[in-house]
Design an enzyme around this catalytic site. Structure first.
Site, short mmCIF file in Angstrom:
data_model
loop_
_atom_site.label_atom_id
_atom_site.label_comp_id
_atom_site.label_asym_id
_atom_site.label_seq_id
_atom_site.Cartn_x
_atom_site.Cartn_y
_atom_site.Cartn_z
CG HIS A 62 -0.39 0.14 2.53
ND1 HIS A 62 0.42 -0.81 3.10
CD2 HIS A 62 -0.47 1.15 3.43
CE1 HIS A 62 0.79 -0.41 4.30
NE2 HIS A 62 0.28 0.79 4.53
CG HIS A 64 0.14 4.49 4.57
ND1 HIS A 64 -0.58 3.76 5.49
CD2 HIS A 64 -0.72 5.42 4.07
CE1 HIS A 64 -1.83 4.23 5.53
NE2 HIS A 64 -1.93 5.22 4.68
CG ASP A 66 5.05 3.21 7.28
OD1 ASP A 66 4.12 3.74 6.64
OD2 ASP A 66 4.87 2.23 8.03
CG HIS A 67 4.28 0.28 4.18
ND1 HIS A 67 4.10 -1.01 4.61
CD2 HIS A 67 3.87 1.07 5.21
CE1 HIS A 67 3.60 -1.00 5.84
NE2 HIS A 67 3.45 0.25 6.22
CG HIS A 120 -3.90 0.27 6.76
ND1 HIS A 120 -3.83 0.88 7.98
CD2 HIS A 120 -2.74 0.59 6.10
CE1 HIS A 120 -2.68 1.56 8.07
NE2 HIS A 120 -2.01 1.39 6.94
CG ASP A 142 0.84 -0.98 7.81
OD1 ASP A 142 1.76 -1.77 8.07
OD2 ASP A 142 0.99 0.25 7.72
CG HIS A 180 4.29 -1.37 11.39
ND1 HIS A 180 5.12 -0.28 11.52
CD2 HIS A 180 3.51 -1.13 10.31
CE1 HIS A 180 4.86 0.58 10.55
NE2 HIS A 180 3.89 0.09 9.80
FE FE Z 1 2.92 1.08 8.09
ZN ZN Z 2 0.09 1.84 6.47
#
Ligand code: FE
Ligand code: ZN
Length: 269
Positions: A62, A64, A66-67, A120, A142, A180
Site C-alpha cells: 500500500h 504509505h 513507511d512502505h 487500512h 498493515d 510492523h
Molecule cells: Fe505502516
Molecule cells: Zn500503512
C-alpha cells in the site's frame, strides 16, 4: 520463532529486515535471487545485498510512506521491477496488480498470488505463496498484525473484516509477515479483551522473551492469529460480550463487534 526460516536447499530464506522505527522489510531469497516487500527505506536492504543476492523485485502492499520510502533509490540502484496495487499511487511502479494476478521471482520458481485486502487503505493488497517444502507465507502489510490489525484510514469496518477473514482462511501454517513490530502492545490490549485466553497468555511470554533478546516476534502463523487475535475472533460469544461491555451497547453482528474492538484499540494506551 527465529528471524530467518532455516535455509534448506528447496526452501527460500525469509528474513525480516528492521527499518525506520518499528517497520520490517521482508526479504525472500533463493538461488541468489531476492525480492523485498515494502522497503520504507533503502539502506538496510542495500546492506544485505552487498555480497548477497540480486534484487529482482520490489513488492508493495500500500501507498504509505513507511512502505514506499526506499522504492526509488532501490529501483535505481538495482534495476528491480516494482510491483504494487493497481488502485494506489506507488512511486516508480512497473506492474500494477489486483486480486487474481501473480508475481514470479525469476530463477527461483517462486510465485506469489495477489489478494485484495482493503480497509487500512482503499487499494491495499497482500501477496501469498509457497516458500518451498509445503510452507507458505503471506505478506500482509498493515492489514493483519500479530494480535492486532491496521487502523481504518480509508475503508469501512465491514471491508476490513472481510479482508481479515480472507487472510484467516489461508492454510493454518501460513507464515504471517506483517510490516510492523507492534506485537507486545497489541497483546497487552488483547489480554484486556480475553484475559482468560491461555494461548494469548503464552504468546505474551514468548513475545517478551524475544523482544528482550532484540529479536523480531515475527513471522507469526495464521493458526496462532486465529487463537489469539481478537480481530479474527469476532464471532465468539466471549469476544462479543467483552466488546459490548466496553462499548456499553449491544452488538449484534460481527461487523459491529469488529468496529467496537477497533475503537477500543484506538483508545488503548
Ligand atoms: Fe505502516
Ligand atoms: Zn500503512
Amino acid at each position: 520463532m527465529n528471524p530467518s526460516v532455516p535455509s534448506q536447499a528447496a526452501q527460500a530464506i525469509l528474513t525480516p529486515i528492521p527499518a525506520l522505527s518499528d517497520n520490517y522489510i521482508w526479504m525472500v531469497q533463493k538461488n541468489g535471487h531476492a525480492l523485498v516487500v515494502d522497503p520504507g527505506e533503502s539502506g538496510p536492504v542495500e546492506d544485505l545485498l552487498r555480497n548477497g543476492p540480486t534484487l529482482e523485485a520490489i513488492l508493495i502492499t500500500h501507498h504509505h510512506g513507511d512502505h514506499v520510502g526506499g522504492v526509488r533509490a532501490l529501483q535505481q540502484r538495482t534495476g528491480a521491477r516494482v510491483y504494487g496495487p493497481r488502485h494506489e499511487n506507488i512511486p516508480a511502479l512497473d506492474v500494477a496488480l489486483s486480486e487474481g494476478d501473480t508475481v514470479d521471482l525469476p530463477g527461483t520458481g517462486l510465485r506469489f498470488h495477489v489478494l485484495d485486502i482493503p480497509g487500512h487503505t482503499a487499494g491495499h493488497i497482500a501477496y501469498a505463496g509457497l516458500l518451498g517444502l509445503g510452507r507458505s507465507a503471506v505478506f500482509c502489510g498493515d492489514t493483519l498484525f500479530a494480535a492486532g490489525c491496521g487502523r481504518l484510514f480509508e475503508g469501512t469496518p465491514a471491508q476490513m473484516l472481510d479482508s481479515l477473514d480472507k487472510l484467516a482462511r489461508l492454510p493454518p501454517d501460513t507464515l504471517v509477515c506483517c510490516a510492523h513490530e507492534y506485537t507486545e502492545s497489541n497483546i497487552r490490549w488483547a489480554l484486556q479483551v480475553e484475559p482468560g485466553n491461555a494461548a494469548l497468555q503464552a504468546r505474551a511470554h514468548d513475545a517478551a522473551r524475544l523482544r528482550a533478546q532484540g529479536l523480531p516476534t515475527l513471522p507469526s502463523t495464521i493458526s496462532l492469529e486465529r487463537e489469539t487475535n481478537p480481530f479474527l475472533r469476532t464471532g465468539l460469544a466471549g469476544i462479543r460480550a467483552a466488546a459490548g461491555r466496553h462499548a456499553q451497547a449491544p452488538l449484534d453482528t460481527p461487523q459491529q463487534v469488529f468496529a467496537a474492538l477497533r475503537q477500543w484499540k484506538n483508545d488503548f494506551r
